[in-house]
Design an enzyme around this catalytic site. Structure first.
Site, mmCIF file in Angstrom:
data_model
loop_
_atom_site.group_PDB
_atom_site.id
_atom_site.type_symbol
_atom_site.label_atom_id
_atom_site.label_comp_id
_atom_site.label_asym_id
_atom_site.label_seq_id
_atom_site.Cartn_x
_atom_site.Cartn_y
_atom_site.Cartn_z
ATOM 1 N N THR A 28 58.398 108.076 9.156
ATOM 2 C CA THR A 28 59.675 107.428 9.146
ATOM 3 C C THR A 28 60.768 107.882 9.788
ATOM 4 O O THR A 28 61.696 107.592 10.808
ATOM 5 C CB THR A 28 60.118 106.819 7.991
ATOM 6 O OG1 THR A 28 59.110 105.956 7.461
ATOM 7 C CG2 THR A 28 61.492 106.004 7.896
ATOM 8 N N SER A 88 57.890 98.915 13.655
ATOM 9 C CA SER A 88 57.839 99.521 12.518
ATOM 10 C C SER A 88 57.197 101.132 12.648
ATOM 11 O O SER A 88 56.744 101.437 13.531
ATOM 12 C CB SER A 88 56.964 98.975 11.314
ATOM 13 O OG SER A 88 56.883 99.721 10.128
ATOM 14 N N THR A 89 57.785 101.805 11.625
ATOM 15 C CA THR A 89 57.068 103.131 11.639
ATOM 16 C C THR A 89 55.573 103.075 11.510
ATOM 17 O O THR A 89 54.801 104.044 12.244
ATOM 18 C CB THR A 89 57.665 104.119 10.515
ATOM 19 O OG1 THR A 89 59.031 104.240 10.840
ATOM 20 C CG2 THR A 89 56.818 105.425 10.294
ATOM 21 N N ASN A 90 55.337 102.103 10.582
ATOM 22 C CA ASN A 90 53.735 101.968 10.497
ATOM 23 C C ASN A 90 52.949 101.799 11.644
ATOM 24 O O ASN A 90 51.764 101.715 11.624
ATOM 25 C CB ASN A 90 53.670 101.015 9.302
ATOM 26 C CG ASN A 90 54.289 101.598 8.060
ATOM 27 O OD1 ASN A 90 54.937 102.463 7.934
ATOM 28 N ND2 ASN A 90 54.485 100.551 6.803
ATOM 29 N N THR A 138 15.380 136.034 18.227
ATOM 30 C CA THR A 138 15.351 135.028 17.155
ATOM 31 C C THR A 138 15.637 135.781 15.856
ATOM 32 O O THR A 138 14.797 136.789 15.821
ATOM 33 C CB THR A 138 14.438 134.151 17.232
ATOM 34 O OG1 THR A 138 12.995 134.707 16.878
ATOM 35 C CG2 THR A 138 14.165 133.429 18.579
ATOM 36 N N HIS A 139 16.591 135.456 14.957
ATOM 37 C CA HIS A 139 16.949 136.091 13.714
ATOM 38 C C HIS A 139 17.336 137.750 14.286
ATOM 39 O O HIS A 139 17.197 138.411 13.256
ATOM 40 C CB HIS A 139 15.754 135.904 12.825
ATOM 41 C CG HIS A 139 15.270 134.779 12.678
ATOM 42 N ND1 HIS A 139 15.569 134.049 11.475
ATOM 43 C CD2 HIS A 139 14.028 134.152 13.047
ATOM 44 C CE1 HIS A 139 14.796 132.873 11.341
ATOM 45 N NE2 HIS A 139 13.787 132.774 12.579
ATOM 46 N N SER A 174 41.560 150.518 22.119
ATOM 47 C CA SER A 174 42.058 151.260 20.927
ATOM 48 C C SER A 174 43.286 152.163 21.079
ATOM 49 O O SER A 174 43.740 152.581 22.026
ATOM 50 C CB SER A 174 40.983 152.013 20.368
ATOM 51 O OG SER A 174 41.245 152.955 19.325
ATOM 52 N N LYS A 220 38.364 153.312 25.041
ATOM 53 C CA LYS A 220 37.589 152.444 24.247
ATOM 54 C C LYS A 220 37.826 150.935 24.937
ATOM 55 O O LYS A 220 39.177 150.658 25.029
ATOM 56 C CB LYS A 220 37.722 152.286 23.041
ATOM 57 C CG LYS A 220 36.873 151.436 22.085
ATOM 58 C CD LYS A 220 37.186 151.807 20.565
ATOM 59 C CE LYS A 220 35.942 150.936 19.756
ATOM 60 N NZ LYS A 220 36.250 149.629 19.650
ATOM 61 N N ILE A 221 37.088 150.073 25.309
ATOM 62 C CA ILE A 221 37.282 148.876 25.922
ATOM 63 C C ILE A 221 36.657 147.762 24.747
ATOM 64 O O ILE A 221 35.384 147.752 24.640
ATOM 65 C CB ILE A 221 36.646 148.474 27.235
ATOM 66 C CG1 ILE A 221 37.490 149.668 28.155
ATOM 67 C CG2 ILE A 221 37.159 147.061 27.555
ATOM 68 C CD1 ILE A 221 38.703 149.532 28.271
ATOM 69 N N ASN A 222 37.569 146.773 24.329
ATOM 70 C CA ASN A 222 37.007 145.761 23.346
ATOM 71 C C ASN A 222 36.860 144.603 24.177
ATOM 72 O O ASN A 222 37.439 144.087 25.014
ATOM 73 C CB ASN A 222 37.945 145.572 22.168
ATOM 74 C CG ASN A 222 38.018 147.012 21.394
ATOM 75 O OD1 ASN A 222 37.014 147.731 21.270
ATOM 76 N ND2 ASN A 222 39.082 147.234 20.425
ATOM 77 N N GLU A 259 37.111 137.727 21.176
ATOM 78 C CA GLU A 259 37.768 137.753 20.054
ATOM 79 C C GLU A 259 39.021 136.674 20.099
ATOM 80 O O GLU A 259 39.080 136.108 18.904
ATOM 81 C CB GLU A 259 38.308 139.226 19.362
ATOM 82 C CG GLU A 259 37.097 140.132 19.325
ATOM 83 C CD GLU A 259 37.364 141.678 19.578
ATOM 84 O OE1 GLU A 259 36.648 142.509 18.996
ATOM 85 O OE2 GLU A 259 38.841 141.888 19.996
#
Length: 463
Positions: free
Chosen positions: A103, A142-144, A190-191, A321, A327-329, A334
Site C-alpha cells: 500500500t 487498488s494496491t491489491n 564419476t564420483h 593472494s 598465485k592466481i585464483n 567464485e
C-alpha cells in the site's frame, strides 16, 4: 534556512505530517518512511517503471471511459511518462520491508504523480486539490491489483531486457567451446574417481544443455506473467471500475511494453496468489544450481597449476593472494557461485512469502517482487561476467589431459567384452598395485598382441 522552512505540512486521513518541502510525495509516503526504517533497500527502477506504466494506462482508460477529466488524465499520463523515462527516481523512498501488500509503495507513486501533475497544471507540488492521488491517479485501482500487476510487468520486462540476452550469450560461447574442444579426449570422472574417456567438448555440451533446458522452462512459464488481473480492484470484483476499464487499461499496457499482456479470466486467483512469480523464481533457482555445477567443475578442472588436475587454464584477471606471490585464483567462478547462492536464498524467501497469502490477498508481495527482480539482475550480470571474463578465454592443457588419460584405470572398461568384468577388474587392481600400465600387462600376460592391445585401449574408440 531554519528548520521550519525545510518542511511543508501534508495531510491524510490520520492528520498532519511534516514532509520535506522539495519532495513530490505526500503524507502517506512520509508515514511509511517514518514507520519502516528497516533496510535502506528500495524496489528497483524496473518495478517503479511498471507502476508508472500502470498509472498512465489507467488514466488513459479512465479518460476513454469518460470517468476522468481529460485535462487531468493528460497531466497524469505526462507525469507517469516522466517516471517511465527515468525521472524522479529519488522520489521513491519506501523500504522494501514495508506495509503489507505494498500500500505504501502504491501511494508513493500515486502521490508523486499527483504532485507532479499539479505542477503541470500550474499548481504547486503537494497541492492535491488539483489532482488527487486516490481519487484521480488511483481511480479504478487498488494496491491489491496494481502491485501484483507491477510484479508481472517488471519481471516480464527484465526477462527480455536482461536475463534472456545473458543466457543466449552464455549458450553461444558454450557452443563455441564445445566445438573448440571436440577433438580433445580426456579421462572422464564419476564420483570424482576415474571413469571412461569423454571429449572435453562433450562436458561443455552438457553445460549448454542444462542452461538451455532452464531457458525453455522460463519461456514456458512466462505466459503466466502475461496474465493480468488489473481491474479486479480490492478483492477481484472490480468494484468502482468502469466495465470497459480493465480491457482498455491492459491493452494500453501491452502497447507501452510491447509484450502480450492480456486480461486474466480469474481475477480472484490472480489476487489471492503469486503463481507466476513463484514459477519464475523456481526456474531462477534451477539456473543457479546448474551454474554452480559449471563453476565447480571448472574450478576442479583448472585446479593447480602444479598440484591439481590442471586440465584447463582460466584467464588470469587479478592477483589471487595478499601473501602468496604469483598465485592466481578462479575469482570469476567464485563470484558466480556467490551470486547463485544468493539467488537460491532469494527463492526460499519468495516461497516463504508466497505461503503468506490469506483469503483475498497476499500481503507479502513487495518482498516477493524485490527478490525475484534482484535474482534476475544479479544472475544476468553474473552470467555476462562469467562468459566474457572467464569462459571465452578457457584453453585446454592437452599435455596434462593426455597424461591423466594414459594413467586412467577406467580404460579397463573396454576389456569387458573381451575378457569379462572380473578378469578386467583383476587387471585394474594389478595395474594399480604394480604401477604397470594396462597395455603392458595385456602384452606381458599374452592376452593380446601389442597391436590388439593398442586398438582395444585406444580412448578414441571408447567415445
Amino acid at each position: 534556512m531554519n528548520e521550519v522552512d525545510k518542511f511543508r505540512i501534508a495531510k491524510d486521513t490520520l492528520g498532519e505530517v511534516k514532509v520535506p518541502e522539495d519532495v513530490y510525495y505526500g503524507a502517506q509516503t512520509q508515514r511509511a518512511v517514518n514507520n519502516f526504517p528497516i533496510s535502506g533497500l528500495r524496489l528497483p527502477f524496473s518495478f517503479i517503471k511498471a507502476q508508472a506504466i500502470i498509472k498512465a494506462s489507467a488514466a488513459a482508460a479512465n479518460k476513454e471511459c469518460g470517468v476522468l477529466n481529460a485535462k487531468k488524465a493528460d497531466c497524469i499520463i505526462q507525469a507517469a511518462e516522466e517516471i517511465i523515462n527515468g525521472k524522479w527516481n529519488e522520489q521513491f523512498v519506501v523500504d522494501v520491508y514495508q506495509a503489507g501488500a505494498g500500500t505504501s509503495q502504491n501511494m508513493n507513486v500515486n502521490e508523486v504523480i499527483a504532485s507532479r501533475a499539479a505542477e503541470i497544471l500550474g499548481g504547486k507540488k503537494g497541492d492535491f486539490s488539483l489532482v488527487h492521488p486516490n481519487d484521480d491517479v488511483n481511480m479504478s485501482q487498488s494496491t491489491n491489483d496494481t502491485i501484483p500487476t507491477a510484479i508481472h510487468i517488471s519481471i516480464a520486462g527484465q526477462l527480455y531486457e536482461t536475463l534472456y540476452p545473458a543466457i543466449d550469450h552464455l549458450l553461444e560461447v558454450l557452443e563455441e567451446k564445445e566445438k573448440e574442444f571436440h577433438s580433445v579426449v580426456k579421462a572422464g570422472r564419476t564420483h570424482l574417481q576415474d571413469a571412461v574417456p569423454i571429449r572435453l567438448g562433450s562436458e561443455f555440451k552438457g553445460y549448454k544443455g542444462a542452461v538451455l533446458s532452464v531457458k525453455n522452462a522460463l519461456k514456458e512459464a512466462e505466459k503466466y506473467l502475461f496474465d493480468l488481473g488489473l481491474g479486479g480492484n480490492a478483492v477481484g470484483t472490480g468494484i468502482n471500475a468502469h466495465e470497459k476499464y480493465a480491457v482498455l487499461a491492459i491493452k494500453e499496457i501491452a502497447k507501452r511494453t510491447k509484450l502480450p499482456f492480456t486480461q486474466s479470466e480469474n481475477t480472484y486467483m490472480f489476487m489471492q496468489n503469486t503463481n507466476a512469480a513463484i514459477r519464475i523464481s523456481g526456474h531462477l533457482r534451477e539456473l543457479a544450481v546448474h551454474l554452480i555445477k559449471i563453476s565447480s567443475d571448472l574450478r576442479l578442472l583448472s585446479s593447480g597449476p602444479r598440484t591439481g588436475l590442471a586440465e584447463i587454464t582460466l584467464p588470469a584477471v587479478q592477483p589471487g593472494s595478499s601473501i602468496m606471490p604469483g598465485k592466481i585464483n578462479p575469482v570469476i567462478l567464485e563470484n558466480l557461485y556467490m551470486i547463485c547462492s544468493q539467488v537460491i536464498g532469494n527463492d526460499s524467501c519468495v516461497t516463504t512469502a508466497a505461503i503468506g497469502s490469506q483469503l483475498e490477498i497476499n500481503p507479502m508481495m513487495p518482498v516477493i517482487g524485490y527478490n525475484v527482480l534482484q535474482s534476475i539482475t544479479i544472475i544476468s550480470n553474473g552470467m555476462n561476467v562469467f562468459t566474457d571474463k572467464c569462459l571465452k578465454g578457457i584453453s585446454a592443457n592437452k599435455e596434462r589431459i593426455k597424461e591423466w588419460l594414459d594413467q586412467s584405470l577406467s580404460l579397463v572398461t573396454a576389456l569387458n567384452p573381451h575378457i569379462g568384468y572380473e578378469k578386467a577388474a583383476a587387471l585394474a587392481k594389478e595395474s594399480f598395485e604394480t604401477g604397470k600400465t594396462l597395455k603392458e600387462l595385456l602384452i606381458e600376460k599374452k592376452l593380446f598382441t601389442p597391436e590388439e592391445a593398442e586398438r582395444i585401449l585406444d580412448p578414441n574408440s571408447m567415445i
